[in-house]
Design an enzyme around this catalytic site. Structure first.
Site, short mmCIF file in Angstrom:
data_model
loop_
_atom_site.label_atom_id
_atom_site.label_comp_id
_atom_site.label_asym_id
_atom_site.label_seq_id
_atom_site.Cartn_x
_atom_site.Cartn_y
_atom_site.Cartn_z
N LYS A 241 0.83 -1.21 0.00
CA LYS A 241 0.00 0.00 0.00
C LYS A 241 0.86 1.26 0.00
O LYS A 241 0.64 2.18 -0.79
CB LYS A 241 -0.91 0.01 1.24
CG LYS A 241 -1.58 1.36 1.49
CD LYS A 241 -2.40 1.38 2.77
CE LYS A 241 -1.68 1.86 3.98
NZ LYS A 241 -1.53 3.31 4.14
N ASN A 242 1.83 1.32 0.90
CA ASN A 242 2.56 2.58 1.06
C ASN A 242 3.54 2.84 -0.08
O ASN A 242 4.02 3.96 -0.23
CB ASN A 242 3.24 2.64 2.43
CG ASN A 242 2.21 2.83 3.54
OD1 ASN A 242 1.06 3.19 3.27
ND2 ASN A 242 2.60 2.57 4.78
N ARG B 91 -5.04 10.18 3.17
CA ARG B 91 -3.91 10.55 4.03
C ARG B 91 -2.64 10.86 3.23
O ARG B 91 -1.92 11.80 3.51
CB ARG B 91 -3.67 9.37 4.99
CG ARG B 91 -2.57 9.51 5.96
CD ARG B 91 -2.83 10.51 7.04
NE ARG B 91 -4.13 10.40 7.65
CZ ARG B 91 -4.78 11.42 8.22
NH1 ARG B 91 -4.24 12.61 8.26
NH2 ARG B 91 -5.95 11.25 8.76
N CYS C 45 -4.67 12.84 12.47
CA CYS C 45 -5.27 11.53 12.30
C CYS C 45 -5.42 10.90 13.67
O CYS C 45 -5.10 11.52 14.67
CB CYS C 45 -4.45 10.65 11.38
SG CYS C 45 -2.93 10.13 12.14
N PRO D 295 2.38 16.38 11.05
CA PRO D 295 2.97 17.55 10.42
C PRO D 295 3.65 17.20 9.09
O PRO D 295 4.06 16.06 8.89
CB PRO D 295 4.03 18.00 11.44
CG PRO D 295 4.36 16.79 12.24
CD PRO D 295 3.11 15.93 12.24
N ILE D 296 3.72 18.20 8.19
CA ILE D 296 4.49 17.98 6.94
C ILE D 296 5.54 19.07 6.78
O ILE D 296 5.93 19.41 5.67
CB ILE D 296 3.57 17.89 5.69
CG1 ILE D 296 2.73 19.16 5.52
CG2 ILE D 296 2.68 16.66 5.72
CD1 ILE D 296 2.23 19.31 4.08
N GLN E 53 8.64 19.01 7.25
CA GLN E 53 9.88 18.58 6.59
C GLN E 53 9.71 18.50 5.07
O GLN E 53 10.65 18.76 4.31
CB GLN E 53 10.36 17.23 7.14
CG GLN E 53 10.69 17.27 8.61
CD GLN E 53 11.77 18.29 8.94
OE1 GLN E 53 12.85 18.30 8.36
NE2 GLN E 53 11.46 19.20 9.85
N ARG F 272 -9.12 0.09 3.71
CA ARG F 272 -8.22 1.06 3.08
C ARG F 272 -6.89 0.40 2.71
O ARG F 272 -6.22 0.83 1.79
CB ARG F 272 -7.89 2.20 4.07
CG ARG F 272 -8.81 3.37 4.06
CD ARG F 272 -8.24 4.45 4.96
NE ARG F 272 -6.80 4.60 4.72
CZ ARG F 272 -5.90 4.92 5.64
NH1 ARG F 272 -6.26 5.14 6.88
NH2 ARG F 272 -4.63 5.03 5.34
N1 EPU Z 1 7.14 14.11 10.98
C1 EPU Z 1 7.40 15.43 11.25
N2 EPU Z 1 7.42 16.32 10.21
C2 EPU Z 1 7.20 15.93 8.92
C3 EPU Z 1 6.94 14.58 8.65
C4 EPU Z 1 6.92 13.68 9.70
O1 EPU Z 1 7.61 15.81 12.40
O2 EPU Z 1 7.24 16.79 8.04
C5 EPU Z 1 7.15 13.13 12.09
C6 EPU Z 1 5.77 12.48 12.27
O3 EPU Z 1 4.94 13.25 13.10
C7 EPU Z 1 6.16 11.13 12.86
C8 EPU Z 1 7.52 10.83 12.23
O4 EPU Z 1 8.01 12.07 11.74
O5 EPU Z 1 6.32 11.27 14.25
C9 EPU Z 1 7.50 9.84 11.09
O6 EPU Z 1 6.53 10.23 10.12
P1 EPU Z 1 6.66 9.85 8.57
O7 EPU Z 1 6.73 11.11 7.79
O8 EPU Z 1 7.76 8.84 8.40
O9 EPU Z 1 5.25 9.17 8.31
P2 EPU Z 1 4.38 9.27 6.98
O10 EPU Z 1 5.29 9.29 5.81
O11 EPU Z 1 3.36 10.32 7.09
C10 EPU Z 1 4.28 6.72 6.50
C11 EPU Z 1 3.23 5.68 6.37
C12 EPU Z 1 2.65 5.36 7.74
C13 EPU Z 1 3.79 4.93 8.67
C14 EPU Z 1 4.90 5.97 8.70
C15 EPU Z 1 6.12 5.54 9.49
C16 EPU Z 1 2.34 6.17 4.19
C17 EPU Z 1 1.21 6.66 3.38
N3 EPU Z 1 2.17 6.18 5.50
O12 EPU Z 1 3.64 7.86 7.02
O13 EPU Z 1 1.79 4.27 7.51
O14 EPU Z 1 3.30 4.75 9.97
O15 EPU Z 1 5.33 6.26 7.36
O16 EPU Z 1 6.66 4.37 8.97
O17 EPU Z 1 3.36 5.75 3.66
C18 EPU Z 1 -0.03 2.86 7.89
O18 EPU Z 1 0.25 2.28 6.82
O19 EPU Z 1 -0.86 2.42 8.71
C19 EPU Z 1 0.64 4.12 8.22
C20 EPU Z 1 0.20 4.95 9.12
#
Ligand code: EPU
Length: 431
Positions: free
Chosen positions: A22-23, A93, A117, A123-124, A126, A400
């Site tokens: 999925k991811n 998401r 969520c 946050p985004i 980064q 999902r």
């Molecule tokens: N974070 C920040 N700033 C940012 C981005 C992230 O502070 O700009 C923090 C987040 O708050 C979190 C940590 O960094 O504490 C890691 O977040 P990451 O960005 O790695 O997560 P993501 O890319 O939004 C993906 C997966 C998630 C999975 C995480 C961690 C997708 C669509 N989602 O999320 O998957 O938990 O990586 O491996 O790829 C799931 O599949 O159930 C799921 C939630």
């Protein structure tokens, strides 16, 4: 209302085939936006997140056709807009990948984003820091739409991520693929789907090196040609079935996987006393012999133990005698599901990032709900261990991310069905 009805207490047995990740899919499908020709993407999981991102690409002007259950034909050449600020986009998401892809294609993008969520703020900053370093201005409009504009081409640069972020790493890779000059991402995430996205982009003619390490170098290219590409297997789906096999003290073979991607999960199951046999593209999980042992888990970015398998392991550990401690080290608050497990008799207390599980307490069936995707998977793992009948609501979250979850568990001997409840009546839906 649709629910899963699970009557547990039977060991799982047999074979399960794992779908595409999925991811990886939710990043690779929008990555096609960068391509100058049509592409065919294979091994795509048939899940609602994929339907959603496909419809979003169609809204942007792309042609998206399903060739068969697991393959999509995507022609992005007619995409005319960089405006993805619709409700459809907000419902997804991973819609943030549209920012990197549209910025890379058009030099600007307008994308609606979901809010927080169920496991805390997402946050985004980064992602935006990366785009800004490459010369794009970004602003939040009405609290819900991100506008990014490079006023021309993005410029390659050096970006150090303050936190290891899967999404930011992939989004910056997308934006940098066609930027001018070289972009270097330091402190990059190393998940298998990051390597998969890089392989996909490189197969179209991109120049990305270092994916899978913490320094990724992307030299921008001008043209990407169409390809046929097959997505990697879903490590978290595989981990979920492995966990369910252990939880029911069963014996299953998980096929169509990359065992290397599952090392942290197999190591943990072995520590608990589960017999694991690895093959080239399969893993046999045998929990029929010895009593299982308690363990501690700390979630970490890859190659650490994945946070996306943390709830399922909590559901497993609740039936293993002894105290197990989980340390959730990626998300601030990923324990919403604990309240649901305690309805079944689980003895779990949460203190900040720690969940302390006193395993082995008597468990009984109870109506529970999926509070998010992996929480929902944990409810299934929990219900399969209990001889009574558990009703799980909120199954849209599970659908999902898990293809044919009812069919796959049934093929392993589980008593699980999807039913539609209308007041006092229930009607079974499909198999
Ligand atoms: N974070 C920040 N700033 C940012 C981005 C992230 O502070 O700009 C923090 C987040 O708050 C979190 C940590 O960094 O504490 C890691 O977040 P990451 O960005 O790695 O997560 P993501 O890319 O939004 C993906 C997966 C998630 C999975 C995480 C961690 C997708 C669509 N989602 O999320 O998957 O938990 O990586 O491996 O790829 C799931 O599949 O159930 C799921 C939630």
């Amino acid at each position: 209302m649709e629910k899963f009805v699970v009557t547990g207490g039977k060991p799982l047995n047999g074979d399960v085939n794992i779908s595409g990740a999925k991811n990886a899919a939710v990043a690779i499908i929008p990555a096609v936006i960068l391509c100058d020709e049509p592409c065919q993407i294979e091994n795509i999981p048939n899940i609602s997140d994929v339907s959603l991102i496909s419809r979003i690409l169609q809204q942007l002007g792309a042609t998206v056709r399903r060739i068969n259950k697991s393959s999509l034909y995507i022609d992005p050449t007619h995409i005319k807009t960089s405006n993805a600020s619709t409700d459809l986009v907000r419902g997804m998401r991973a819609s943030y990948y549209l920012l990197g892809a549209l910025l890379g294609r058009c030099g600007n993008a307008k994308v609606a984003l979901p809010g927080g969520c169920n496991f805390g703020v997402r946050p985004i900053d980064q992602h935006l820091k990366g785009f800004e370093a490459m010369g794009a201005g970004t602003r939040l409009v009405d609290g819900a739409i991100i506008e990014a504009d490079a006023h021309g081409a993005l410029q390659g640069t050096h970006i150090y991520l303050d936190v290891v972020s899967v999404g930011a790493t992939m989004n910056i890779m997308l934006a940098a693929t066609k930027a001018l000059g070289q972009t270097v991402i330091e402190n990059a995430a190393k998940e298998p789907h990051i390597v998969d996205l890089a392989n996909f982009l490189n197969s179209m003619g991109a120049d990305i090196r270092g994916a899978g390490t913490d320094v990724i170098k992307i030299r921008g290219v001008g043209y990407l040609h169409g390809v046929t590409y097959s997505i990697i297997p879903d490590q978290i789906e595989a981990g979920t079935y492995m966990c369910a096999a252990a939880a029911t003290r069963g014996c299953i073979t998980v096929n169509n996987i990359t065992p290397k991607h599952l090392e942290s999960i197999t190591a943990k199951l072995r520590e608990m006393g589960v017999k694991i046999t690895e093959y080239d593209e399969a893993i046999k999980v045998d929990a029929t012999a010895a009593p299982l042992k308690r363990c501690n888990i700390k979630t970490m970015p890859h190659p650490g133990f994945p946070t996306d398998c943390q709830p399922q392991f909590a559901a497993l550990l609740m039936s293993v005698p002894g105290t197990s401690i989980i340390n959730e080290n990626v998300w601030d608050n990923r324990y919403q599901y604990v309240g649901e497990l305690t309805k079944m008799g689980a003895q779990i207390s949460v203190e900040g990032r720690l969940a302390i599980i006193e395993g082995g307490a008597p468990l009984t069936a109870a109506p529970v709900k999926a509070t998010d995707l992996r929480a929902g998977a944990a409810m299934i793992v929990a219900a399969l261990q209990i001889s009574g009948t558990t009703e799980i609501s909120g199954i849209q979250y599970i659908e999902r991310g898990y293809e044919d979850v009812v069919e796959k568990f049934r093929a392993l001997g589980a008593d699980i069905k999807k039913v539609y409840f209308t007041g006092d009546n229930e009607e079974e839906l499909g198999a």
